[in-house]
Scaffold this motif. Sequence first.
Motif, PDB file in Angstrom:
ATOM      1  N   SER A 119       1.030  -1.179  -0.007  1.00  0.00           N
ATOM      2  CA  SER A 119      -0.051   0.179   0.040  1.00  0.00           C
ATOM      3  C   SER A 119       0.895   1.476   0.170  1.00  0.00           C
ATOM      4  O   SER A 119       2.077   1.239   0.199  1.00  0.00           O
ATOM      5  CB  SER A 119      -0.800   0.155   1.277  1.00  0.00           C
ATOM      6  OG  SER A 119      -0.177   0.072   2.468  1.00  0.00           O
ATOM      7  N   GLY A 120       0.268   2.431  -0.220  1.00  0.00           N
ATOM      8  CA  GLY A 120       0.865   3.536  -0.114  1.00  0.00           C
ATOM      9  C   GLY A 120       1.464   4.245  -1.569  1.00  0.00           C
ATOM     10  O   GLY A 120       1.875   5.373  -1.730  1.00  0.00           O
ATOM     11  N   GLN A 130       0.853  -8.075  -4.705  1.00  0.00           N
ATOM     12  CA  GLN A 130       0.187  -7.729  -5.970  1.00  0.00           C
ATOM     13  C   GLN A 130       0.665  -6.576  -6.779  1.00  0.00           C
ATOM     14  O   GLN A 130       0.704  -6.097  -7.658  1.00  0.00           O
ATOM     15  CB  GLN A 130      -1.255  -7.739  -5.881  1.00  0.00           C
ATOM     16  CG  GLN A 130      -1.676  -6.433  -5.142  1.00  0.00           C
ATOM     17  CD  GLN A 130      -1.364  -6.107  -3.806  1.00  0.00           C
ATOM     18  OE1 GLN A 130      -0.813  -6.764  -3.074  1.00  0.00           O
ATOM     19  NE2 GLN A 130      -1.646  -4.781  -3.244  1.00  0.00           N
ATOM     20  N   GLY A 131       1.444  -5.421  -5.975  1.00  0.00           N
ATOM     21  CA  GLY A 131       2.089  -4.493  -6.525  1.00  0.00           C
ATOM     22  C   GLY A 131       1.382  -3.285  -6.259  1.00  0.00           C
ATOM     23  O   GLY A 131       0.273  -3.400  -5.907  1.00  0.00           O
ATOM     24  N   THR A 132       1.990  -1.945  -6.151  1.00  0.00           N
ATOM     25  CA  THR A 132       1.251  -0.866  -5.828  1.00  0.00           C
ATOM     26  C   THR A 132       1.953   0.267  -6.817  1.00  0.00           C
ATOM     27  O   THR A 132       3.113   0.197  -6.983  1.00  0.00           O
ATOM     28  CB  THR A 132       1.362  -0.227  -4.553  1.00  0.00           C
ATOM     29  OG1 THR A 132       0.886   0.944  -4.307  1.00  0.00           O
ATOM     30  CG2 THR A 132       2.878  -0.042  -4.072  1.00  0.00           C
ATOM     31  N   GLN A 133       1.126   0.943  -7.568  1.00  0.00           N
ATOM     32  CA  GLN A 133       1.632   2.016  -8.646  1.00  0.00           C
ATOM     33  C   GLN A 133       1.969   3.100  -7.959  1.00  0.00           C
ATOM     34  O   GLN A 133       1.431   3.791  -7.214  1.00  0.00           O
ATOM     35  CB  GLN A 133       0.518   2.299  -9.735  1.00  0.00           C
ATOM     36  CG  GLN A 133       0.900   3.244 -10.672  1.00  0.00           C
ATOM     37  CD  GLN A 133       1.782   2.673 -11.756  1.00  0.00           C
ATOM     38  OE1 GLN A 133       1.644   1.574 -12.245  1.00  0.00           O
ATOM     39  NE2 GLN A 133       3.025   3.546 -12.040  1.00  0.00           N
ATOM     40  N   VAL A 134       3.493   3.478  -8.603  1.00  0.00           N
ATOM     41  CA  VAL A 134       4.080   4.831  -8.160  1.00  0.00           C
ATOM     42  C   VAL A 134       4.136   5.630  -9.352  1.00  0.00           C
ATOM     43  O   VAL A 134       4.809   4.847 -10.228  1.00  0.00           O
ATOM     44  CB  VAL A 134       5.460   4.612  -7.375  1.00  0.00           C
ATOM     45  CG1 VAL A 134       6.149   5.946  -7.056  1.00  0.00           C
ATOM     46  CG2 VAL A 134       5.206   3.832  -6.043  1.00  0.00           C
ATOM     47  N   TYR A 166       5.496  -1.195  -7.874  1.00  0.00           N
ATOM     48  CA  TYR A 166       6.482  -1.597  -6.799  1.00  0.00           C
ATOM     49  C   TYR A 166       5.892  -2.948  -6.169  1.00  0.00           C
ATOM     50  O   TYR A 166       4.509  -2.908  -5.589  1.00  0.00           O
ATOM     51  CB  TYR A 166       6.655  -0.329  -5.807  1.00  0.00           C
ATOM     52  CG  TYR A 166       7.636   0.470  -6.147  1.00  0.00           C
ATOM     53  CD1 TYR A 166       7.120   1.584  -7.464  1.00  0.00           C
ATOM     54  CD2 TYR A 166       8.972   0.754  -5.894  1.00  0.00           C
ATOM     55  CE1 TYR A 166       7.892   2.581  -7.832  1.00  0.00           C
ATOM     56  CE2 TYR A 166       9.854   1.523  -6.108  1.00  0.00           C
ATOM     57  CZ  TYR A 166       9.311   2.584  -7.168  1.00  0.00           C
ATOM     58  OH  TYR A 166      10.370   3.531  -7.861  1.00  0.00           O
ATOM     59  N   TYR A 167       6.804  -4.015  -5.998  1.00  0.00           N
ATOM     60  CA  TYR A 167       6.321  -5.123  -5.673  1.00  0.00           C
ATOM     61  C   TYR A 167       7.310  -5.508  -4.238  1.00  0.00           C
ATOM     62  O   TYR A 167       8.225  -5.112  -4.302  1.00  0.00           O
ATOM     63  CB  TYR A 167       6.464  -6.188  -6.506  1.00  0.00           C
ATOM     64  CG  TYR A 167       5.826  -6.069  -7.796  1.00  0.00           C
ATOM     65  CD1 TYR A 167       6.381  -5.485  -8.803  1.00  0.00           C
ATOM     66  CD2 TYR A 167       4.459  -6.682  -7.764  1.00  0.00           C
ATOM     67  CE1 TYR A 167       5.614  -5.456  -9.975  1.00  0.00           C
ATOM     68  CE2 TYR A 167       3.779  -6.795  -9.043  1.00  0.00           C
ATOM     69  CZ  TYR A 167       4.194  -6.169 -10.075  1.00  0.00           C
ATOM     70  OH  TYR A 167       3.682  -5.920 -11.228  1.00  0.00           O
ATOM     71  N   CYS A 168       6.399  -6.033  -3.271  1.00  0.00           N
ATOM     72  CA  CYS A 168       7.307  -6.560  -2.114  1.00  0.00           C
ATOM     73  C   CYS A 168       7.359  -8.046  -2.209  1.00  0.00           C
ATOM     74  O   CYS A 168       6.532  -8.662  -2.820  1.00  0.00           O
ATOM     75  CB  CYS A 168       6.728  -6.067  -0.872  1.00  0.00           C
ATOM     76  SG  CYS A 168       5.205  -6.789  -0.344  1.00  0.00           S
TER      77      CYS A 168
END
Length: 121
Positions: free
Chosen positions: A7-8, A113-117, A93-95
């Motif tokens: 998230s974030g 699942q990834g979060t877009q930056v 970005y993936y963790c």
Amino acid sequence: QVQLVESGGGLVQAGDSLRLSCAASGRASSKYGMGWFRQAPGKEREFVAAISRSSPTYYADSVKGRFTISRDNAKNTMYLQMNSLKPEDTAVYYCAAGDIAARQEALYDYWGQGTQVTVSS
């Protein structure tokens, strides 16, 4: 089995900051090495930063000095503080979690699942 949720992410301007979070759940998640990777459009996924359970950290040269990886084992959460963002930081970005903290994505067993930056100029 470990589940990871990032998230974030969001849309910011060049020079701004963002903090990504990766919440881990499941069996012994705090024992794993963890990392952040990113994938820009049309490019391969690349290593960003990694942190071991006892907190030694590793960074890609492109983010060293601007990004800081950390983790709170009590909360089973990893963070990526991103400062002085550049348009070239735009990516998903993936963790990831694995037996060790590593630069190679093949060494990670679990992925979020990834979060877009998105960083605008």
